[in-house]
Design a protein around this motif. Structure first.
Motif, PDB file in Angstrom:
ATOM      1  N   ARG A 181       0.627  -0.953  -0.023  1.00  0.00           N
ATOM      2  CA  ARG A 181       0.170   0.184   0.203  1.00  0.00           C
ATOM      3  C   ARG A 181       0.675   1.140   0.337  1.00  0.00           C
ATOM      4  NH1 ARG A 181      -4.597  -2.417   4.159  1.00  0.00           N
ATOM      5  NH2 ARG A 181      -6.308  -3.356   2.327  1.00  0.00           N
ATOM      6  N   ASN A 236      -2.465  -3.746  -7.188  1.00  0.00           N
ATOM      7  CA  ASN A 236      -3.982  -3.552  -7.216  1.00  0.00           C
ATOM      8  C   ASN A 236      -3.673  -5.585  -7.028  1.00  0.00           C
ATOM      9  OD1 ASN A 236      -4.663  -1.407  -5.967  1.00  0.00           O
ATOM     10  ND2 ASN A 236      -5.281  -0.918  -8.016  1.00  0.00           N
ATOM     11  N   ARG A 271       2.401   1.937  -3.238  1.00  0.00           N
ATOM     12  CA  ARG A 271       1.336   2.007  -4.079  1.00  0.00           C
ATOM     13  C   ARG A 271       0.934   4.105  -3.791  1.00  0.00           C
ATOM     14  NH1 ARG A 271      -4.587  -0.057  -3.565  1.00  0.00           N
ATOM     15  NH2 ARG A 271      -4.604   1.058  -1.569  1.00  0.00           N
ATOM     16  N   THR A 272       1.356   3.628  -2.786  1.00  0.00           N
ATOM     17  CA  THR A 272       0.623   5.627  -2.222  1.00  0.00           C
ATOM     18  C   THR A 272       1.370   6.418  -3.510  1.00  0.00           C
ATOM     19  OG1 THR A 272      -0.190   4.654  -0.683  1.00  0.00           O
ATOM     20  CG2 THR A 272       0.250   7.151  -0.129  1.00  0.00           C
ATOM     21  N   LEU A 286      -3.142  -7.580  -3.695  1.00  0.00           N
ATOM     22  CA  LEU A 286      -4.063  -7.125  -3.088  1.00  0.00           C
ATOM     23  C   LEU A 286      -5.388  -7.653  -3.450  1.00  0.00           C
ATOM     24  CD1 LEU A 286      -3.342  -3.210  -2.586  1.00  0.00           C
ATOM     25  CD2 LEU A 286      -2.454  -5.224  -0.838  1.00  0.00           C
TER      26      LEU A 286
END
Length: 122
Positions: free
Chosen positions: A27, A112, A30-31, A115
């Protein structure tokens, strides 16, 4: 369709080594990627190609094997769009922005998908 997504996920995991990364780290990555997205105003699809041409006039140097050019074109969707020499560098920069954007989007998609495979897609 399900098999295609499964194959794509396996390739992403293998290429990017996402399988052993924690969900929190994914995460965060990804940010960071989202923040690094280039300015979309510069987006231009296609690729830059150069061509040499013969004009067909008798006695011209191109008839002797020295064609005119190179002339730059953006190739997109099977079409060529002429690029004036003065804009060639700008076009190269725009196409580089597009390549970087596509790479970032591909990596975000891979994260994604990873995840999702963990049932932790938010």
């Amino acid at each position: 369709m399900e098999m295609r997504v499964s194959c794509v996920m396996k390739e992403y995991k293998k290429d990017l080594g996402l399988g052993g990364v924690t969900t929190r780290a994914l995460r965060a990555r990804r940010t960071r990627l989202v923040r690094s997205v280039p300015d979309l105003a510069g987006f231009m699809a296609g690729s830059l190609v150069e061509q040499h041409r013969k004009c067909g006039k008798e006695g011209c140097r191109c008839a002797q094997g020295q064609p005119h050019g190179p002339y730059g074109y953006v190739s997109v969707a099977g079409r060529l769009v002429y690029v004036p020499a003065g804009l060639a560098e700008v076009v190269r920069d725009r196409l580089e922005i597009s390549a970087r954007l596509q790479a970032v989007l591909q990596e975000i998609s891979a994260i994604n998908l990873e995840l999702l495979s963990r049932r932790e897609l938010d």
